[in-house]
Design a protein around this motif. Structure first.
Motif, short mmCIF file in Angstrom:
data_model
loop_
_atom_site.label_atom_id
_atom_site.label_comp_id
_atom_site.label_asym_id
_atom_site.label_seq_id
_atom_site.Cartn_x
_atom_site.Cartn_y
_atom_site.Cartn_z
N VAL A 63 0.86 -1.19 0.00
CA VAL A 63 0.00 0.00 0.00
C VAL A 63 0.90 1.24 0.00
O VAL A 63 1.73 1.42 0.89
N GLY A 66 -1.96 5.07 0.62
CA GLY A 66 -3.35 4.64 0.70
C GLY A 66 -3.86 3.85 -0.48
O GLY A 66 -5.03 3.46 -0.51
N GLU A 67 -3.00 3.58 -1.46
CA GLU A 67 -3.42 2.86 -2.66
C GLU A 67 -2.62 1.56 -2.81
O GLU A 67 -1.41 1.54 -2.58
N VAL A 68 -3.31 0.48 -3.20
CA VAL A 68 -2.63 -0.78 -3.45
C VAL A 68 -1.86 -0.65 -4.77
O VAL A 68 -2.45 -0.43 -5.83
N PHE A 156 -1.64 -1.01 -10.69
CA PHE A 156 -2.43 -0.28 -9.69
C PHE A 156 -3.85 -0.09 -10.20
O PHE A 156 -4.26 -0.67 -11.20
N ARG A 157 -4.64 0.74 -9.49
CA ARG A 157 -6.06 0.94 -9.81
C ARG A 157 -6.78 -0.41 -9.94
O ARG A 157 -7.47 -0.68 -10.93
N ASN A 159 -9.44 -3.22 -9.19
CA ASN A 159 -10.85 -3.34 -8.82
C ASN A 159 -11.37 -4.73 -9.17
O ASN A 159 -10.78 -5.45 -9.99
N ARG A 173 -13.04 -2.23 -4.39
CA ARG A 173 -11.73 -1.63 -4.63
C ARG A 173 -10.70 -2.40 -3.81
O ARG A 173 -10.97 -2.81 -2.68
N GLU A 175 -8.21 -1.47 -2.19
CA GLU A 175 -7.88 -0.81 -0.93
C GLU A 175 -8.86 -1.16 0.18
O GLU A 175 -8.53 -1.06 1.36
N GLU A 176 -10.06 -1.54 -0.19
CA GLU A 176 -11.10 -1.85 0.80
C GLU A 176 -11.50 -3.32 0.76
O GLU A 176 -12.57 -3.69 1.23
N THR A 179 -6.51 -5.69 1.40
CA THR A 179 -5.45 -5.28 2.33
C THR A 179 -5.56 -6.06 3.63
O THR A 179 -6.55 -6.75 3.88
#
Length: 222
Positions: A63, A66-68, A156-157, A159, A173, A175-176, A179
């Motif tokens: 991460v 805040g982004e994977v 990245f990005r 989904n 996403r 990130e949610e 992780t």
């Protein structure tokens, strides 16, 4: 006669001390039994499934702000033009591979700066049997920047679109969803029941992509 009896008695009294002196230290039998019982009670059995997925419990999902994001820089002996050509050929061919969906494409290229931007949508299959097909649409962006003797790749990005045929399905996403906070239990000792499978499949797929790129550009072994 009394003197003889006293001498024999004295020898008998000394025998236990001699035995102790000749033996190494050891625990009493009762203590041994207690220790064995304790060991059996505290030994944790690890199931085959837990062992199989243990590698996905550590810091395997990076991460950044805040982004994977997965990033990797390769080194080789090729020029920027050669690296660019190799990457463009590979990524273009990849959009047509089995499992890739209609939206997979090489989105942008910059020949002068030797940069490539790709959008991928592919099937990520969790289970495929005669009676059941469990899969998700795996969506991500891949950027390649090619230089002399070096290639930088960023994924990245990320989904997911899961069960899209059921009333529109579910969208997640990375990130949610994959992780540590969302894909592991509170103690970080097991994968979560649902999001956990997304985590390990994603890690496997990204590692596969990065390994393939290393072969395509003839990257040096680190």
């Amino acid at each position: 006669m009394d003197m003889m009896k006293k001498a024999i008695l004295a020898m008998l009294l000394l025998l236990p001390l001699c035995a102790v002196a000749q033996n190494t230290w050891e625990k009493p039998e009762e203590q041994k039994k207690s220790d064995n019982k304790s060991t059996k009670e505290t030994t944790t059995k690890v199931s085959g499934e837990e062992y199989q997925y243990a590698r996905y419990l550590g810091n395997v999902v990076p991460v950044v702000d805040g982004e994977v994001v997965w990033e990797k820089t390769y080194t080789n002996t090729k020029s920027a033009e050669e690296n660019y050509a190799a990457m463009l050929n590979y990524l273009t061919a990849m959009t047509k591979e089995e499992g890739q969906l209609e939206n997979s494409n090489v989105s942008l290229i910059n020949k002068a700066e030797h940069k490539i931007v790709c959008h991928f949508e592919e099937w990520m299959v969790f289970k495929n049997t005669f009676l059941s097909l469990d899969r998700t649409r795996f969506i991500y962006t891949l950027i390649a920047e090619c230089n002399d003797r070096q290639v930088y790749v960023k994924i990245f990005r990320i989904n997911y679109w899961y069960e899209e045929n059921r009333d529109g399905g579910y969208r997640y996403r990375a990130e949610e969803w994959i992780t540590d906070e969302y894909a592991l239990n509170k103690k970080h000792t097991r994968l979560a029941k649902i999001s956990g499978k997304f985590r390990w499949k994603t890690v496997d797929r990204v590692e596969e992509l990065l390994d393939n790129i290393a072969v395509v550009i003839g990257a040096e072994q680190s």
